[in-house]
Design a protein around this motif. Structure first.
Motif, short mmCIF file in Angstrom:
data_model
loop_
_atom_site.label_atom_id
_atom_site.label_comp_id
_atom_site.label_asym_id
_atom_site.label_seq_id
_atom_site.Cartn_x
_atom_site.Cartn_y
_atom_site.Cartn_z
N UNK A 117 -3.42 0.84 2.10
CA UNK A 117 -3.51 0.18 3.40
C UNK A 117 -3.11 -1.27 3.22
N UNK A 118 -2.05 -1.70 3.92
CA UNK A 118 -1.52 -3.05 3.79
C UNK A 118 -1.73 -3.84 5.07
N UNK A 126 -1.96 -3.74 10.41
CA UNK A 126 -2.22 -2.94 9.23
C UNK A 126 -1.47 -1.62 9.31
N UNK A 127 -0.96 -1.19 8.17
CA UNK A 127 -0.30 0.12 8.07
C UNK A 127 -0.73 0.78 6.77
N UNK A 128 -0.79 2.10 6.77
CA UNK A 128 -1.05 2.86 5.57
C UNK A 128 0.25 3.54 5.18
N UNK A 129 0.70 3.33 3.96
CA UNK A 129 2.04 3.79 3.57
C UNK A 129 2.10 4.12 2.09
N UNK A 161 -5.29 -4.20 1.65
CA UNK A 161 -6.48 -4.34 2.49
C UNK A 161 -7.70 -3.83 1.74
N UNK A 162 -8.83 -4.49 1.95
CA UNK A 162 -10.06 -4.07 1.28
C UNK A 162 -10.57 -2.76 1.84
N UNK A 163 -10.15 -2.42 3.07
CA UNK A 163 -10.57 -1.15 3.66
C UNK A 163 -9.85 0.00 2.98
N UNK A 164 -10.55 1.06 2.63
CA UNK A 164 -9.95 2.19 1.95
C UNK A 164 -9.08 2.98 2.91
#
Length: 282
Positions: A117-118, A126-129, A161-164
């Protein structure tokens, strides 16, 4: 030929390299380092100097003594004082940098590329890639990658990102229409290369102090990027020296000089003029 940036899960390759360029503190450095992952178009190295994403470095293979210009695609600056893990994308090669047996076989990881997650540092979206060009162990605190942001319409820095992230990749990967195929990592980096360096030829004037006098030089650019210029000249430059450049230069125009620092001087075999690379420090 499609560019191969898949380093996740590939075997380690330790080769000595010489790295030259501008540090995070805008200081020229010349360092001996080592690779950890290696493909024909992308390498991962361990560097004592901290560098910024999207800047250009010159890397020379100490075994073959052949080098090329690379772009900093990502860095993990978690360590204090280094060494830092740095991912570099090849922009221009000066010959066959790596010997054929340098590349490991079985490049594809059975687990697939890591997913992260960036967050864009500019607009905070934010995007997850998936990140096939990143060592999985480098993802975490201190990780920064240079990539295109659709909202900012520019290449920006993205942090881990600190979020998983979720186990699967969400549909909001790249703001791609539902009917479009996902963009491959290779095509993304090809676009970044085209956007990053433009083969533009225009007059360029350099101004520098030499032996207590001001020296002027008018040459021609070979290519131009957001952070640097590569130009042809008849004069000799000192690597690490400070200069000011005027570009495009017009004899009857008003000179607006931009500070820069010389990072490399090449003397191609058979060429009548030298080639100099400068990094814009402003």
């Amino acid at each position: 030929m499609e560019r191969n940036h898949t380093v996740a899960g590939s075997p380690e390759v330790r080769l000595a390299v010489r790295v030259r360029g501008m540090s995070h503190e805008h200081r020229f450095f010349d360092e001996l380092a080592s690779t950890s992952r290696l493909t024909p178009e992308f390498i991962v190295i361990r560097l004592q100097e901290k560098v910024d994403p999207d800047v250009e470095l010159h890397v020379t293979n100490m075994r073959t003594q052949v080098g090329g210009t690379y772009r900093v695609a990502w860095i993990n600056a978690r360590s204090v004082g280094g060494p830092y893990a740095v991912g570099l994308e090849l922009l221009d090669r000066e010959g066959e940098i790596w010997e054929p047996d340098s590349f490991p076989t079985g490049m594809e990881s059975p687990l697939g590329p890591p997913v992260a997650l960036l967050e864009c540092l500019l607009c905070h979206q934010q995007i997850s890639t998936p990140l096939p060009e990143v060592e999985a162990e480098c993802l975490g605190e201190g990780f920064t990658i240079a990539r295109h942001c659709d909202s900012c319409r520019a290449t920006t820095s993205w942090i881990f990102s600190v979020e998983k992230p979720h186990a699967e990749v969400p549909q909001r990967m790249e703001s791609t229409p539902a009917h479009s195929a996902p963009q491959k990592a290779g095509s993304f980096f090809r676009e970044q290369r085209l956007k990053g360096r433009a083969p533009i030829r225009m007059p360029i004037k350099t101004i520098r102090h030499k032996y207590g006098a001001m020296v002027f030089d008018v040459g021609e650019t070979i290519n131009v990027s957001r952070t640097g210029v590569y130009f042809a000249t008849n004069q000799t430059y000192e690597v690490g020296g400070s200069v000011k450049i005027v570009m495009p230069y017009q004899p009857d125009g008003v000179d607006i000089a931009v500070p820069a620092r010389v990072v490399r001087q090449d003397e191609p075999q058979g060429a009548t003029r030298k080639r100099v690379a400068v990094h814009l420090t402003s």
